[in-house]
Enzyme design. Structure first.
Site, PDB file in Angstrom:
ATOM      1  N   LYS A  81      25.565  98.550  39.179  1.00  0.00           N
ATOM      2  CA  LYS A  81      25.907  96.817  40.351  1.00  0.00           C
ATOM      3  C   LYS A  81      24.818  97.521  41.258  1.00  0.00           C
ATOM      4  O   LYS A  81      24.285  96.633  41.472  1.00  0.00           O
ATOM      5  CB  LYS A  81      26.819  96.794  40.822  1.00  0.00           C
TER       6      LYS A  81
ATOM      7  N   LYS B 121      26.289  96.353  28.024  1.00  0.00           N
ATOM      8  CA  LYS B 121      27.101  95.759  27.912  1.00  0.00           C
ATOM      9  C   LYS B 121      26.942  93.863  27.978  1.00  0.00           C
ATOM     10  O   LYS B 121      26.073  93.756  28.379  1.00  0.00           O
ATOM     11  CB  LYS B 121      28.508  95.896  28.525  1.00  0.00           C
TER      12      LYS B 121
ATOM     13  N   LYS C  20      28.142  89.536  33.002  1.00  0.00           N
ATOM     14  CA  LYS C  20      27.795  87.843  33.550  1.00  0.00           C
ATOM     15  C   LYS C  20      26.548  87.807  34.619  1.00  0.00           C
ATOM     16  O   LYS C  20      25.582  87.167  34.839  1.00  0.00           O
ATOM     17  CB  LYS C  20      28.409  87.974  34.639  1.00  0.00           C
TER      18      LYS C  20
HETATM   19  P1  TYM Z   1      36.225  91.136  35.072  1.00  0.00           P
HETATM   20  O1  TYM Z   1      35.864  90.259  35.421  1.00  0.00           O
HETATM   21  O2  TYM Z   1      34.410  91.741  35.235  1.00  0.00           O
HETATM   22  O3  TYM Z   1      36.432  91.053  33.755  1.00  0.00           O
HETATM   23  C1  TYM Z   1      37.232  90.508  33.176  1.00  0.00           C
HETATM   24  C2  TYM Z   1      38.152  91.514  31.754  1.00  0.00           C
HETATM   25  O4  TYM Z   1      37.037  91.021  31.158  1.00  0.00           O
HETATM   26  C3  TYM Z   1      36.926  92.834  30.408  1.00  0.00           C
HETATM   27  N1  TYM Z   1      35.607  92.492  29.957  1.00  0.00           N
HETATM   28  C4  TYM Z   1      35.220  93.187  28.949  1.00  0.00           C
HETATM   29  N2  TYM Z   1      35.565  92.983  27.143  1.00  0.00           N
HETATM   30  C5  TYM Z   1      35.272  93.118  26.563  1.00  0.00           C
HETATM   31  N3  TYM Z   1      33.670  93.447  26.908  1.00  0.00           N
HETATM   32  C6  TYM Z   1      32.795  92.888  27.158  1.00  0.00           C
HETATM   33  N4  TYM Z   1      31.689  92.957  26.956  1.00  0.00           N
HETATM   34  C7  TYM Z   1      34.002  92.831  28.054  1.00  0.00           C
HETATM   35  N5  TYM Z   1      32.911  92.176  30.088  1.00  0.00           N
HETATM   36  C8  TYM Z   1      34.234  92.318  30.914  1.00  0.00           C
HETATM   37  C9  TYM Z   1      37.027  93.294  31.605  1.00  0.00           C
HETATM   38  O5  TYM Z   1      36.387  94.574  31.184  1.00  0.00           O
HETATM   39  C10 TYM Z   1      37.959  92.722  32.508  1.00  0.00           C
HETATM   40  O6  TYM Z   1      38.979  93.618  31.640  1.00  0.00           O
HETATM   41  N6  TYM Z   1      37.824  95.205  38.265  1.00  0.00           N
HETATM   42  C11 TYM Z   1      37.892  93.492  37.522  1.00  0.00           C
HETATM   43  C12 TYM Z   1      38.635  92.951  37.911  1.00  0.00           C
HETATM   44  C13 TYM Z   1      39.914  93.780  38.411  1.00  0.00           C
HETATM   45  C14 TYM Z   1      41.331  93.933  37.764  1.00  0.00           C
HETATM   46  C15 TYM Z   1      42.044  94.366  38.925  1.00  0.00           C
HETATM   47  C16 TYM Z   1      41.878  94.166  36.368  1.00  0.00           C
HETATM   48  C17 TYM Z   1      40.619  93.090  39.717  1.00  0.00           C
HETATM   49  N7  TYM Z   1      41.496  93.738  39.701  1.00  0.00           N
HETATM   50  C18 TYM Z   1      43.074  94.896  38.321  1.00  0.00           C
HETATM   51  C19 TYM Z   1      42.937  94.671  35.789  1.00  0.00           C
HETATM   52  C20 TYM Z   1      43.495  95.157  37.198  1.00  0.00           C
HETATM   53  C21 TYM Z   1      36.669  92.945  36.465  1.00  0.00           C
HETATM   54  O7  TYM Z   1      35.613  92.813  36.872  1.00  0.00           O
HETATM   55  O8  TYM Z   1      36.576  92.282  35.418  1.00  0.00           O
END
Ligand code: TYM
Length: 332
Positions: free
Chosen positions: A111, A194, A197
């Site tokens: 990032k 991957k 967004k």
């Molecule tokens: P974020 O917002 O990027 O994504 C949310 C969830 O979607 C999953 N994900 C994917 N799964 C499969 N294929 C993909 N291409 C893909 N892109 C995203 C992510 O693994 C996630 O489960 N840091 C986290 C948010 C967060 C969080 C937490 C999660 C903040 N605090 C505590 C669990 C526990 C994030 O940026 O997710």
């Protein structure tokens, strides 16, 4: 007791990776566990967010979660910034986690890009906040996509070091729950990247707000190779784009990759892609309709977040009191 915590960032529309990798699994787990689901607006601002858009996206992501089947009566749904425990515990974890641990985080490297000096301090400390999200509730299980695995390992390290340093068994060592046929949905333009967004190409992802035409067009244009689909899993090796589309089909269809290959093995993408587009539209359209309906009722969505935040505070307050006591903060 088993307790789930998971989160999603309100940085624009949810995409198919978020849905298949995470949110759909949350829906399945809600019968079995006590669940806390969080729209992590404090994580979102680690990169610049327009304030009005952040507010709108927070509502939209909440609406999409509910539309996808997350039950707001049975579970706690709230946005992170409404519960101060997250920021408070994150600071304590900033003092527990080591620089060397954060330096290993691959997501920060991706990032921040080449110009690391210009990345926010928040982006660097992000995994500590994520550990605080989970441990402020002493959650035991965390359902996520594959890309969050390293952050959850860090969360385990932080919990273990905190317990060790203060000589108290305060925090559980969390278990990641990574399951389904789509734990890592890849870009439609590049099977090695991957779905995300932050990819500048809209064509790389299916957004949960895409209409029927957009979904069909993106799948039709998805990068593939000229070979027909193989009959078994081994035939998908070295074919990342084909493997990705088959995985998406299996996940959407609630079947396995083997079953999809049983049906489509030997057939070309000319046949497979329209079938995948139909399936995707079939499964996503009802979620989209319901999201739109909920978006027309912002007070309803805000009410869910408000109630969820109250319940989240009730759970985290005694845990934070325990942490403050253990750390030695005087409550005069
Ligand atoms: P974020 O917002 O990027 O994504 C949310 C969830 O979607 C999953 N994900 C994917 N799964 C499969 N294929 C993909 N291409 C893909 N892109 C995203 C992510 O693994 C996630 O489960 N840091 C986290 C948010 C967060 C969080 C937490 C999660 C903040 N605090 C505590 C669990 C526990 C994030 O940026 O997710």
């Amino acid at each position: 007791m088993k307790r789930i915590f998971s989160g999603v960032q309100p940085t624009g529309n949810l995409h198919l990776g978020n849905y298949l990798g995470a949110i759909r699994n949350w829906v399945r787990l809600q019968d079995e566990y006590e669940c806390i689901f969080c729209v992590v607006d404090m994580h979102a601002i680690t990169v610049w967010q327009d304030p009005a858009e952040l507010r709108a996206n927070t509502r939209e992501v909440t609406a999409a979660m509910i539309a996808a089947g997350v039950d707001s009566e049975r579970n706690i749904i709230f946005n992170q910034s409404q519960v101060s425990a997250h920021a408070e515990l994150a600071w304590i974890f900033n003092c527990v986690a080591r620089l060397g641990w954060l330096n290993r985080m691959t997501q920060f490297k991706e990032k921040a890009g080449k110009d690391r000096e210009r990345a926010s301090v928040g982006l660097y400390a992000y995994p500590n906040l994520m550990a605080a999200d989970i441990l402020a509730y002493k959650a035991t299980h965390v359902p996520v996509g594959e890309d969050q695995k390293q952050h959850l390992e860090l969360c385990r390290d932080i919990a273990a070091k905190f317990n060790h340093d203060f000589g108290a068994e305060v925090f559980p060592i969390v278990e990641p729950l990574i399951f389904g046929e789509a734990t890592r949905v890849m870009s439609l333009r590049d099977g090695m990247k991957k779905m995300s967004k932050s990819d500048p190409s809209e064509a790389s992802r299916i957004s949960m707000t895409d209409d029927t035409d957009a979904i069909a067009r993106k799948i039709r244009k998805a990068k593939t190779d000229p070979e027909p689909l193989p009959d078994d899993m081994a035939g998908l090796r070295e074919r990342p784009e084909a493997a990705n589309l088959v995985g998406i089909y299996a996940a959407l269809n609630d079947s396995t990759v083997e079953q999809v290959l049983g049906e489509f093995g030997g057939k070309g993408f000319g046949q497979f892609k329209p079938a995948l587009a139909d399936l995707a539209v079939d499964k996503l359209a009802p979620i989209q309709d319901e999201t739109r309906r909920l978006m027309a009722e912002p007070e309803f969505v805000d009410g869910i977040l408000r109630k969820g935040a109250e319940k989240a505070r009730d759970i985290s307050a005694p845990i934070m009191a325990e942490v403050q006591e253990v750390v030695g903060f005087l409550r005069a």
